[in-house]
Design an enzyme around this catalytic site. Structure first.
Site, PDB file in Angstrom:
ATOM      1  N   HIS A   1       6.012   2.809  -4.978  1.00 55.85           N
ATOM      2  CA  HIS A   1       5.592   1.413  -4.836  1.00 55.85           C
ATOM      3  C   HIS A   1       5.088   1.154  -3.415  1.00 55.85           C
ATOM      4  O   HIS A   1       4.024   0.552  -3.212  1.00 55.85           O
ATOM      5  CB  HIS A   1       6.779   0.502  -5.174  1.00 55.85           C
ATOM      6  CG  HIS A   1       6.534  -0.939  -4.914  1.00 55.85           C
ATOM      7  ND1 HIS A   1       5.836  -1.747  -5.783  1.00 55.85           N
ATOM      8  CD2 HIS A   1       6.897  -1.734  -3.877  1.00 55.85           C
ATOM      9  CE1 HIS A   1       5.771  -2.963  -5.294  1.00 55.85           C
ATOM     10  NE2 HIS A   1       6.421  -2.984  -4.134  1.00 55.85           N
ATOM     11  N   GLU A   2       5.835   1.613  -2.420  1.00 60.32           N
ATOM     12  CA  GLU A   2       5.438   1.402  -1.028  1.00 60.32           C
ATOM     13  C   GLU A   2       4.197   2.218  -0.668  1.00 60.32           C
ATOM     14  O   GLU A   2       3.323   1.740   0.060  1.00 60.32           O
ATOM     15  CB  GLU A   2       6.599   1.728  -0.087  1.00 60.32           C
ATOM     16  CG  GLU A   2       7.792   0.802  -0.262  1.00 60.32           C
ATOM     17  CD  GLU A   2       7.446  -0.676  -0.126  1.00 60.32           C
ATOM     18  OE1 GLU A   2       6.565  -1.028   0.686  1.00 60.32           O
ATOM     19  OE2 GLU A   2       8.069  -1.484  -0.830  1.00 60.32           O
TER      20      GLU A   2
ATOM     21  N   HIS B   1       1.231   0.381  -1.863  1.00 64.43           N
ATOM     22  CA  HIS B   1       0.862  -0.700  -0.938  1.00 64.43           C
ATOM     23  C   HIS B   1       0.046  -0.171   0.224  1.00 64.43           C
ATOM     24  O   HIS B   1      -0.944  -0.785   0.625  1.00 64.43           O
ATOM     25  CB  HIS B   1       2.105  -1.412  -0.404  1.00 64.43           C
ATOM     26  CG  HIS B   1       2.660  -2.447  -1.328  1.00 64.43           C
ATOM     27  ND1 HIS B   1       1.919  -3.457  -1.873  1.00 64.43           N
ATOM     28  CD2 HIS B   1       3.918  -2.613  -1.804  1.00 64.43           C
ATOM     29  CE1 HIS B   1       2.675  -4.211  -2.635  1.00 64.43           C
ATOM     30  NE2 HIS B   1       3.902  -3.709  -2.622  1.00 64.43           N
TER      31      HIS B   1
END
Length: 68
Positions: free
Chosen positions: A29-30, A33
């Protein structure tokens, strides 16, 4: 869920590690980003359109706020 990560420490030295399960999901997820990818980009077109319609309806129900 598993992800292999190549990273750099504060001294600029590279290191590798593997994460599994929830930690892998959070890391991916990071990483997404950092690459400009949002969760929204992963969902199907139909779900995206339904979400946008719901968001639009919610915004229409809000009273207009004026800038100060």
């Amino acid at each position: 869920a598993q992800v292999e990560v190549k990273a750099y420490d504060l001294k600029g030295e590279s290191f590798n590690f593997t994460a599994e399960g929830r930690r892998a999901v959070v890391l991916q997820h990071e990483i997404d980003h950092l690459n400009g990818i949002l969760f929204f980009d992963h969902i199907s077109r139909l779900k995206r359109e339904l979400y946008l319609k719901k968001l639009s309806n919610a915004q229409k129900k809000k009273p207009n706020q004026t800038a100060r």
